[in-house]
Enzyme design. Structure first.
Site, PDB file in Angstrom:
ATOM      1  N   LYS A  21      18.696  -0.353  21.838  1.00  0.00           N
ATOM      2  CA  LYS A  21      20.010  -0.969  21.766  1.00  0.00           C
ATOM      3  C   LYS A  21      20.145  -2.068  22.816  1.00  0.00           C
ATOM      4  O   LYS A  21      20.564  -3.187  22.512  1.00  0.00           O
ATOM      5  CB  LYS A  21      21.074   0.116  21.994  1.00  0.00           C
ATOM      6  N   ARG A  89      27.070   3.304  26.403  1.00  0.00           N
ATOM      7  CA  ARG A  89      26.295   3.648  25.197  1.00  0.00           C
ATOM      8  C   ARG A  89      24.871   4.082  25.514  1.00  0.00           C
ATOM      9  O   ARG A  89      24.184   3.450  26.310  1.00  0.00           O
ATOM     10  CB  ARG A  89      26.244   2.435  24.257  1.00  0.00           C
ATOM     11  N   GLY A  98      22.050   9.022  16.329  1.00  0.00           N
ATOM     12  CA  GLY A  98      23.067  10.058  16.415  1.00  0.00           C
ATOM     13  C   GLY A  98      22.739  11.223  17.330  1.00  0.00           C
ATOM     14  O   GLY A  98      23.501  12.183  17.416  1.00  0.00           O
ATOM     15  N   MET A 100      22.178  11.116  20.704  1.00  0.00           N
ATOM     16  CA  MET A 100      22.765  11.068  22.039  1.00  0.00           C
ATOM     17  C   MET A 100      24.175  10.498  21.955  1.00  0.00           C
ATOM     18  O   MET A 100      24.688  10.269  20.883  1.00  0.00           O
ATOM     19  CB  MET A 100      21.871  10.260  22.959  1.00  0.00           C
ATOM     20  N   ARG A 332      18.946  -3.522  14.696  1.00  0.00           N
ATOM     21  CA  ARG A 332      17.655  -2.844  14.684  1.00  0.00           C
ATOM     22  C   ARG A 332      17.016  -3.063  13.322  1.00  0.00           C
ATOM     23  O   ARG A 332      17.704  -3.464  12.377  1.00  0.00           O
ATOM     24  CB  ARG A 332      17.808  -1.360  14.977  1.00  0.00           C
ATOM     25  N   HIS A 448      -4.895  25.436  -2.098  1.00  0.00           N
ATOM     26  CA  HIS A 448      -5.648  25.027  -3.281  1.00  0.00           C
ATOM     27  C   HIS A 448      -4.768  24.236  -4.242  1.00  0.00           C
ATOM     28  O   HIS A 448      -5.125  23.135  -4.679  1.00  0.00           O
ATOM     29  CB  HIS A 448      -6.215  26.274  -3.964  1.00  0.00           C
ATOM     30  N   SER A 772     -24.216   5.902  -4.915  1.00  0.00           N
ATOM     31  CA  SER A 772     -22.788   6.196  -4.912  1.00  0.00           C
ATOM     32  C   SER A 772     -22.589   7.513  -4.174  1.00  0.00           C
ATOM     33  O   SER A 772     -23.165   8.530  -4.550  1.00  0.00           O
ATOM     34  CB  SER A 772     -22.280   6.298  -6.351  1.00  0.00           C
ATOM     35  N   CYS A 840     -17.690   7.703  -4.815  1.00  0.00           N
ATOM     36  CA  CYS A 840     -16.947   8.165  -5.996  1.00  0.00           C
ATOM     37  C   CYS A 840     -16.337   9.543  -5.780  1.00  0.00           C
ATOM     38  O   CYS A 840     -15.795  10.132  -6.686  1.00  0.00           O
ATOM     39  CB  CYS A 840     -17.845   8.168  -7.225  1.00  0.00           C
ATOM     40  N   TYR A 860     -17.868  -1.009  -2.780  1.00  0.00           N
ATOM     41  CA  TYR A 860     -16.648  -0.673  -3.520  1.00  0.00           C
ATOM     42  C   TYR A 860     -16.272   0.780  -3.269  1.00  0.00           C
ATOM     43  O   TYR A 860     -17.079   1.570  -2.781  1.00  0.00           O
ATOM     44  CB  TYR A 860     -16.849  -0.905  -5.031  1.00  0.00           C
TER      45      TYR A 860
HETATM   46  P1  ADP Z   1      25.355   5.149  18.015  1.00  0.00           P
HETATM   47  O1  ADP Z   1      24.030   4.961  18.659  1.00  0.00           O
HETATM   48  O2  ADP Z   1      25.696   6.558  17.723  1.00  0.00           O
HETATM   49  O3  ADP Z   1      25.543   4.212  16.848  1.00  0.00           O
HETATM   50  P2  ADP Z   1      26.812   3.269  19.579  1.00  0.00           P
HETATM   51  O4  ADP Z   1      26.549   3.179  21.027  1.00  0.00           O
HETATM   52  O5  ADP Z   1      26.138   2.242  18.759  1.00  0.00           O
HETATM   53  O6  ADP Z   1      26.433   4.713  19.097  1.00  0.00           O
HETATM   54  O7  ADP Z   1      28.369   3.182  19.400  1.00  0.00           O
HETATM   55  C1  ADP Z   1      29.139   3.905  18.500  1.00  0.00           C
HETATM   56  C2  ADP Z   1      30.119   2.999  17.767  1.00  0.00           C
HETATM   57  O8  ADP Z   1      30.966   2.299  18.665  1.00  0.00           O
HETATM   58  C3  ADP Z   1      29.425   1.945  16.963  1.00  0.00           C
HETATM   59  O9  ADP Z   1      30.097   1.764  15.752  1.00  0.00           O
HETATM   60  C4  ADP Z   1      29.561   0.714  17.812  1.00  0.00           C
HETATM   61  O10 ADP Z   1      29.569  -0.463  17.050  1.00  0.00           O
HETATM   62  C5  ADP Z   1      30.883   0.913  18.471  1.00  0.00           C
HETATM   63  N1  ADP Z   1      30.937   0.240  19.790  1.00  0.00           N
HETATM   64  C6  ADP Z   1      30.104   0.421  20.817  1.00  0.00           C
HETATM   65  N2  ADP Z   1      30.399  -0.382  21.841  1.00  0.00           N
HETATM   66  C7  ADP Z   1      31.470  -1.098  21.461  1.00  0.00           C
HETATM   67  C8  ADP Z   1      32.245  -2.117  22.103  1.00  0.00           C
HETATM   68  N3  ADP Z   1      31.964  -2.548  23.314  1.00  0.00           N
HETATM   69  N4  ADP Z   1      33.264  -2.633  21.415  1.00  0.00           N
HETATM   70  C9  ADP Z   1      33.563  -2.196  20.172  1.00  0.00           C
HETATM   71  N5  ADP Z   1      32.886  -1.237  19.539  1.00  0.00           N
HETATM   72  C10 ADP Z   1      31.848  -0.686  20.163  1.00  0.00           C
HETATM   73 MG    MG Z   2      25.071   2.376  16.869  1.00  0.00          MG
END
Ligand code: ADP
Ligand code: MG
Ligand code: MG
Length: 880
Positions: A21, A89, A98, A100, A332, A448, A772, A840, A860
């Site tokens: 990220k 974040r 999802g 962390m 990503r 098998h 072969s 083969c 081949y």
């Molecule tokens: P995850 O990895 O679970 O997607 P994120 O860190 O990306 O968690 O954030 C969760 C949500 O919050 C995402 O939809 C992201 O776009 C939103 N978000 C994160 N930081 C900001 C920010 N500074 N302003 C507005 N929305 C944010």
């Molecule tokens: Mg995210």
């Protein structure tokens, strides 16, 4: 030491330090996309913190310094009048979606709330942001269950007669916030009001989320190291919940399902963060955005193309629109379906974003594999019976049979069947070859059933433990459902599920993009690709799939079925050469007919025909059956007084006795190592002579039709050069005699499938035009395993315990068998430069094996017709 990087101090290469990220945010701001100002604390700081329980020296000071920088850039103040709010974040070097935590709106408290209301003039928005902070903070930092917060929101909605979250007004939200705070107190916690405390505690909590139970389990399942740590990105908040000109959403730069070019997006107006993913309201689509917030739409289209050009791949982004202004919050590489990945790679190469080679390297053979098999067309009405291991991809529908014999019987009546067994063994192979698919109760991915299914290219679900197969009763039960022979089931070897009744299937035709990609592959690969095909029908499929010839046509089946097996048996039981010749003469025209058909379909291509390989007793009836019949005939004789019946019984008995004696004479201690292959060819030269006569006669006929063909005659199981020399001398005579003045460009060669043949390949090459590798037998004999015993009894355990890294019958064992192959190639080509060398064995269609064959200089690979596209792709990838 530097622990904190402003976005413009980082870049895409720094994922190890800044996480996916963090480095994505850095890269996006570097290429001029609109990212809210922010910074990232490194994974190193996280590891330090997790080891010592404290932030590493200097980290917090650097954090405050960067926070100050952000205040300057945004013109807001953290904890101040025009309050700066941030998100804290998580972001690991390897994506763990999802797993962390993230906390939004950090920096709000009772007093900055008032400032925020003043600064924005939007009370509802400010309160909504505050309640979100308290909610997330409680969940992430204090582990107060999310559901408690949701219960409170729900109860207020009911009380005040509001339907959706957006319907909640400022006074509703104030009530909710008060109740949230009470919930903290009930849990013995206090929501920290000091903004810097909030920030520090949030950072600590995100660091700690690296070691949460679910994150650990995820890492274990996905083989991600435990010592990477997570980075923490602190991003100034932008607000999608400021009204109807604000929104939050996710977008793919191309359709992740079909791969179609064009943005695929989902968003919600007046919402924040994860509302879209959480499914609170039904999100809108990209076309709606065009109408609702045109400026944001334009920006999304423009910058998506910037992003793709930059990353040279489809991106998955998170965005927020605040009062019409578009912000990027994450990017990503987007996950995609098999179909989409092929379309996207091909399109991008055509658009010039990537090279053809890059496109080919993006399509793993596994992706192609899933595409080539029929898939279930789900309609939500199917009745799922259970789930086992997805052992061999594709789906099939058929009637249940419980024995191999029944399967054969059903097949004769043209009924499609699914073979259901507790587990399969070598005895079931005949039944498997006529079934549409298999379902077993026991066994793993290398059982098998699984191995044979993959080799046959048929769907299989194995190890479905909830299933109970009762062979005595000929029934299967799952829960309280019992099914019997003839009942219809559907097995889906792609997902491992199986269903009651017939579910619609979709035969995914190879897409246009896949064809384009395979054409590119053909231009790049150096290895030839041929097919193992035993019938003209299989040869046609092979050609359609792009095979450039037949690498192995077995001739055994030409002795089976109808009259042929009877003639064959008489031939085997003959007492003298003239008698044998008489029967062989009967077989000759039939084989000529078969070969003519084969050659016609493979016009212009080489066809390797292997002379008879299995031991003769395989063509005789089952010993037990003969004994049973003899027994009942004898019983009849003792009771009967009808002369005619007695006579015919005696005649039949004499016959059976003769068969029985032959079976006993031919019985072997170890058929795999017995009287078969070229050994038969040497002791009964007339059999191979008949086959060669048939091949050359057919070749002549087809040549006379004006077609060019290249027959290659392969002698199996050679271990000693003398074997091949003697046989070849004899067979050359026949070939010359038959072809006469006509020029039929035939070759003689041998299968290399005995270790001794590899060791003496230089000598054997003197007698051969081609080699072969028969890697099935070569693997059996090199390891000293009988394949069926190994697969049935110990292979799974061997792999499970790491004694073998993988099943050598699926992927060539490079260290042992592969070493022998290398030696044979080297020695063979040293003797004869023009020696043509291929493989083969079943491993020939396995991507890793193809790569190995390319490396050791084979000409081949030959694979089953359905695996030809995979072999073409693998061959190209290994040439890049
Ligand atoms: P995850 O990895 O679970 O997607 P994120 O860190 O990306 O968690 O954030 C969760 C949500 O919050 C995402 O939809 C992201 O776009 C939103 N978000 C994160 N930081 C900001 C920010 N500074 N302003 C507005 N929305 C944010
Ligand atoms: Mg995210
Ligand atoms: Mg063999």
């Amino acid at each position: 030491k530097k622990y904190v990087y402003l976005f413009n101090e980082g870049n895409a290469e720094m994922t190890g330090l800044l996480g996916g990220k963090g480095s994505g945010l850095a890269e996006m701001s570097n290429i001029g996309l609109n990212v809210p100002p922010g910074f990232t604390i490194t994974t190193e700081a996280c590891i330090d913190f997790l080891n010592s329980g404290d932030f590493p020296e200097g980290m917090w000071d650097q954090t405050l310094e960067k926070l100050h920088e952000i205040e300057k850039r945004t013109g807001k103040k953290y904890g101040g009048e025009n309050p700066l709010l941030v998100s804290v974040r998580s972001g690991a070097p390897i994506s763990m979606p999802g797993m962390m935590d993230t906390i939004l709106n950090v920096g709000l408290n009772d007093s900055t709330l008032v400032s925020l209301i003043k600064a924005t003039g939007n009370e509802r928005f400010a309160l909504d942001s505050y309640r979100r902070l308290i909610q997330m903070f409680g969940d992430v930092v204090f582990g107060i269950d999310k559901s408690y917060f949701e219960d409170i929101i729900r109860s207020v909605k009911v009380e005040r007669n509001k339907k959706d979250d957006v319907d909640l007004d400022a006074s509703d939200l104030r009530v909710i916030i008060e109740k949230f705070k009470e919930l903290y107190i009930k849990n013995g916690k206090v929501f920290p009001l000091e903004p810097l405390d909030q920030l520090r505690i949030s950072v600590e909590a995100v660091f700690r989320s690296w070691n949460s139970e679910r994150a650990k389990v995820y890492r274990e399942l996905n083989g991600i190291q435990d010592n990477l740590g997570t980075a923490v990105s602190i991003v100034s908040m932008v607000f999608g919940n400021m009204g109807n000109d604000s929104a939050t959403g996710v977008a793919f730069t191309r359709d992740p399902n079909t791969g179609k070019k064009g943005i695929f997006a989902e968003y919600l107006t007046n919402a924040q963060g994860e509302d879209v993913v959480a499914g609170i309201r039904t999100p809108k689509e990209i076309e709606d955005l065009r109408n609702e917030i045109p400026s944001a739409y334009d920006e999304l289209i423009r910058s998506a193309s910037t992003l793709e050009k930059h990353y040279k791949d489809m991106q998955d982004i998170e965005f927020t629109v605040e009062k019409g202004i578009f912000y990027f919050l994450q990017t990503r590489t987007g996950k995609r379906s098999a179909k989409a990945s092929i379309k996207i790679a091909t399109d991008m190469a055509i658009e010039g974003l990537i090279t053809r080679e890059e496109a080919l390297m993006r399509i793993t053979p596994r992706i192609l594999d899933t595409l080539l098999h029929p898939q279930i067309k789900r309609n939500g009405k199917e009745v799922k019976l259970g789930k086992g291991l997805a052992a061999s991809p594709g789906a099939a529908v058929g009637m249940i049979v419980f024995t191999s014999e029944k399967a054969v019987e059903f097949a004769k009546e043209k009924k499609k069947c699914i073979l259901v067994r507790p587990e399969t063994t070598a005895d079931d192979v005949r039944g498997m070859s006529v079934s549409e698919g298999f379902l077993t109760q026991k066994g793993g991915m290398t059982s098998h059933a699984a191995v044979v299914a993959r080799a046959m290219g048929k769907p299989a679900v194995v190890g479905a433990e909830t299933l109970n197969v009762n062979l005595k009763e000929e029934s299967l039960t799952v829960g309280n459902i019992t099914l019997r022979e003839g009942d219809i089931v559907t097995v889906d070897g792609t997902s491992g599920e199986f269903y009651m009744g017939s579910v619609d299937l979709e035969v995914s035709k190879i897409t246009e993009e896949a064809l384009t990609l395979l054409e590119w592959a053909d231009k790049i690969r150096k290895l030839g690709v041929r097919a193992n095909a035993n019938t003209p029908e299989e040869a046609i499929i092979a050609r359609e799939n792009g095979a450039e010839g037949i690498g192995l046509a077995r001739t055994e089946r030409m002795f089976l079925g109808g009259d042929r097996i009877t003639i064959m048996r008489s031939m085997i039981m003959s007492n003298s050469l003239p008698e044998r010749l008489k029967y062989l003469d009967l077989l000759l025209p039939m084989q000529i007919h078969d070969f003519v058909e084969f050659f016609r379909t493979m016009e212009g291509y080489p066809v390797i025909i292997r002379l008879l390989d299995p031991p003769l007793h395989e063509f005789l009836p089952n010993k037990e059956e003969i004994m049973n019949e003899m027994f009942s005939l004898k019983l009849k004789l003792t009771k009967s007084s009808d002369n005619f019946e007695i006579d015919s019984s005696i005649a039949r008995l004499t016959d059976l006795n003769r068969i029985f004696q032959t079976i006993k004479n031919l019985e072997e201690f170890n058929p795999m190592l017995g009287f078969r292959g070229c050994r038969l060819g040497l002791i009964y030269p007339e059999i191979y002579e008949m086959q060669v006569r048939a091949i050359i006669t057919a070749a002549k006929r087809v040549t006379e039709e004006g077609k060019t063909i290249y027959p290659e005659i392969m002698i199996p199981l050679v271990g000693v050069d003398n074997e091949l020399r003697i046989i070849r001398e004899r067979l050359e005579k026949v070939a010359k005699e038959v072809s006469g003045k006509e020029k039929v460009p035939y070759k003689f060669g041998t299968m290399i499938e005995i270790p001794r043949a590899c060791l003496t390949a230089d000598k054997i090459a003197k007698e051969a035009d081609f080699f072969s590798f028969g890697t099935n037998d070569l693997t059996q004999m090199t390891f000293g395993y009988s394949r069926d015993d190994a697969e049935g009894k110990f292979m799974a355990a061997y792999i499970g315990e790491g004694i073998l890294p993988y099943d050598p019958f699926t992927t060539v064992d490079e260290e042992g068998v592969g070493e022998l192959m290398k030696m044979a190639v080297k020695k063979g080509k040293a003797t004869k430069k023009t020696l043509e060398v291929g493989i083969c064995g079943e491993q020939g269609g396995d991507p890793q094996t193809v790569e190995f064959c390319n490396r050791i200089g084979l000409d081949y690979v030959s694979a089953s017709p359905l695996r030809i596209p995979i072999a073409r792709l693998s061959a190209a990838r290994s040439a890049i």
